[in-house]
Design an enzyme around this catalytic site. Structure first.
Site, PDB file in Angstrom:
ATOM      1  N   LYS A   1      60.848  13.757 -59.127  1.00 13.05           N
ATOM      2  CA  LYS A   1      60.956  12.528 -59.934  1.00 13.05           C
ATOM      3  C   LYS A   1      60.692  12.845 -61.396  1.00 13.05           C
ATOM      4  O   LYS A   1      60.048  13.850 -61.726  1.00 13.05           O
ATOM      5  CB  LYS A   1      59.986  11.451 -59.460  1.00 13.05           C
ATOM      6  CG  LYS A   1      58.477  11.785 -59.610  1.00 13.05           C
ATOM      7  CD  LYS A   1      57.872  11.447 -60.968  1.00 13.05           C
ATOM      8  CE  LYS A   1      56.431  11.929 -61.064  1.00 13.05           C
ATOM      9  NZ  LYS A   1      55.915  12.269 -62.350  1.00 13.05           N
TER      10      LYS A   1
ATOM     11  N   ASP B   1      51.474   9.189 -56.293  1.00 16.46           N
ATOM     12  CA  ASP B   1      52.937   9.256 -56.426  1.00 16.46           C
ATOM     13  C   ASP B   1      53.662   9.245 -55.085  1.00 16.46           C
ATOM     14  O   ASP B   1      54.898   9.181 -55.046  1.00 16.46           O
ATOM     15  CB  ASP B   1      53.351  10.550 -57.147  1.00 16.46           C
ATOM     16  CG  ASP B   1      53.044  10.527 -58.634  1.00 16.46           C
ATOM     17  OD1 ASP B   1      52.804   9.427 -59.164  1.00 16.46           O
ATOM     18  OD2 ASP B   1      53.046  11.605 -59.245  1.00 16.46           O
TER      19      ASP B   1
HETATM   20  O1  C5P Z   1      46.557  10.323 -57.053  1.00 24.63           O
HETATM   21  P1  C5P Z   1      46.618  11.749 -57.424  1.00 24.63           P
HETATM   22  O2  C5P Z   1      45.811  12.629 -56.502  1.00 24.63           O
HETATM   23  O3  C5P Z   1      48.004  12.267 -57.598  1.00 24.63           O
HETATM   24  O4  C5P Z   1      45.945  11.864 -58.845  1.00 24.63           O
HETATM   25  C1  C5P Z   1      45.508  13.084 -59.382  1.00 24.63           C
HETATM   26  C2  C5P Z   1      44.492  12.818 -60.484  1.00 24.63           C
HETATM   27  O5  C5P Z   1      45.136  12.215 -61.603  1.00 24.63           O
HETATM   28  C3  C5P Z   1      43.390  11.859 -60.111  1.00 24.63           C
HETATM   29  O6  C5P Z   1      42.323  12.535 -59.500  1.00 24.63           O
HETATM   30  C4  C5P Z   1      42.993  11.286 -61.464  1.00 24.63           C
HETATM   31  O7  C5P Z   1      42.165  12.193 -62.160  1.00 24.63           O
HETATM   32  C5  C5P Z   1      44.318  11.228 -62.204  1.00 24.63           C
HETATM   33  N1  C5P Z   1      44.974   9.913 -62.097  1.00 24.63           N
HETATM   34  C6  C5P Z   1      44.466   8.840 -62.792  1.00 24.63           C
HETATM   35  N2  C5P Z   1      45.087   7.624 -62.713  1.00 24.63           N
HETATM   36  C7  C5P Z   1      46.218   7.464 -61.990  1.00 24.63           C
HETATM   37  C8  C5P Z   1      46.771   8.557 -61.275  1.00 24.63           C
HETATM   38  C9  C5P Z   1      46.127   9.776 -61.361  1.00 24.63           C
HETATM   39  O8  C5P Z   1      43.427   8.965 -63.472  1.00 24.63           O
HETATM   40  N3  C5P Z   1      46.821   6.275 -61.957  1.00 24.63           N
END
Ligand code: C5P
Length: 288
Positions: A9, A134
């Site tokens: 994406k 995501d």
């Molecule tokens: O959800 P995911 O594991 O992909 O997110 C990775 C990191 O990115 C999270 O631990 C956080 O630090 C940051 N993040 C965030 N806000 C979001 C998505 C991700 O702070 N909406």
């Protein structure tokens, strides 16, 4: 045996609205899936999860999101039996293209099919959201406004089919680092999601191209100025617009014509250290 594609994406817009109590950021992002995909093949085995990846340096154990997705759906659905997953990796890793999420989403779909579990897309998305922000988008694809921490989705009109050149510079960016750096120095600029969506409703690609924007771009670019260089090169080679995807470092260019995109990809490959891919936007899962 079941084979599922996990698509890359890009973020056409990415805005941060605030910090949440759970430590995540409240975001509003228009996400777009691409033809570029990893191919995942699932076969039943008696027990356990085994994983092979055609990149020897990439972890093929519990650290891999596909492995975790298989473990989660097996536990939640009380499955007896195991799975072998083979991943042919084409999406650049740690690049801002949701490659890991694509593999996890494909695994949820693959297991659902392989074991005839019968979970709905909504149920698969709820499982996916437990593993990464995501993953729900990666399950449905197309053109979507994602809000919350990225897991709440509103389907939008498909972005007109467009050639895309991806250029990933040889640097790695950690997503938590990018969000933390944003908090330390939040930029003034915010993309106009409402105007973008209005242009999208009209199918006005040129207007959309003017309205792309990513609040994480200046953050990552301050650390990796090569991003600005790639953006300028994309435009010089005929892109309608160019921007960093997600937390980076990949820069994408959108092109009105495939021929121009192919020429730009060729020059990028020759003149820079980038990992380059020529691809295009696609519609949602099952309607590509
Ligand atoms: O959800 P995911 O594991 O992909 O997110 C990775 C990191 O990115 C999270 O631990 C956080 O630090 C940051 N993040 C965030 N806000 C979001 C998505 C991700 O702070 N909406």
């Amino acid at each position: 045996m079941v084979t599922i594609l996990g698509r890359a994406k890009i973020n056409l817009t990415l805005d941060i609205l605030g910090l949440r109590e759970d430590g995540y950021h409240e975001i509003a992002t228009v996400m777009q899936s691409l033809a570029l995909a990893d191919t995942l093949t699932f076969s039943r085995q008696e027990e356990g999860i085994t994983l092979t990846v055609d990149l020897p340096w990439l972890e093929a154990d519990e650290r891999n999101l596909a492995h975790r997705a298989a473990a989660l759906i097996m536990k939640e659905c009380g499955l007896r039996g195991g799975v072998h997953i083979a991943i042919a990796k084409r999406i650049p890793v740690a690049a801002g293209l949701a490659g890991g999420s694509a593999d996890a989403a494909a695994t949820l779909r693959g297991m659902n099919e392989l074991y005839g579990i019968g979970l709905s897309d909504k149920e698969l998305c709820a499982l996916g959201a437990q593993l990464g922000s995501d993953i729900p988008f990666s399950l449905v694809g197309g053109t979507v406004l994602a809000t919350g921490r990225g897991e709440i989705m509103q389907r939008l009109a498909d972005f007109p089919v467009t050639s895309v050149v991806l250029a990933k510079p040889p640097v790695s960016v950690s997503t938590p680092w990018a969000y933390r750096s944003y908090d330390a120095h939040p930029p003034e600029y915010h993309p106009d999601n409402a105007a973008f969506m209005e242009a999208l409703t009209r199918g006005d690609r040129a207007a959309c191209a003017h309205l792309i924007g990513n609040v994480l771009e200046p953050v990552t670019e301050a650390e990796h100025p090569v991003i600005g260089d790639y953006r300028a090169r994309m435009r010089a080679h005929g892109a309608l617009c160019a921007m960093m995807s997600g937390s980076g470092p990949t820069v994408f260019g959108l092109f009105a014509q495939e021929q121009t995109a192919a020429a730009a990809a060729e020059v990028f490959g020759r003149e820079t250290d980038a990992a380059v891919h020529l691809t295009s936007t696609v519609g949602r899962y099952g309607q590509e």
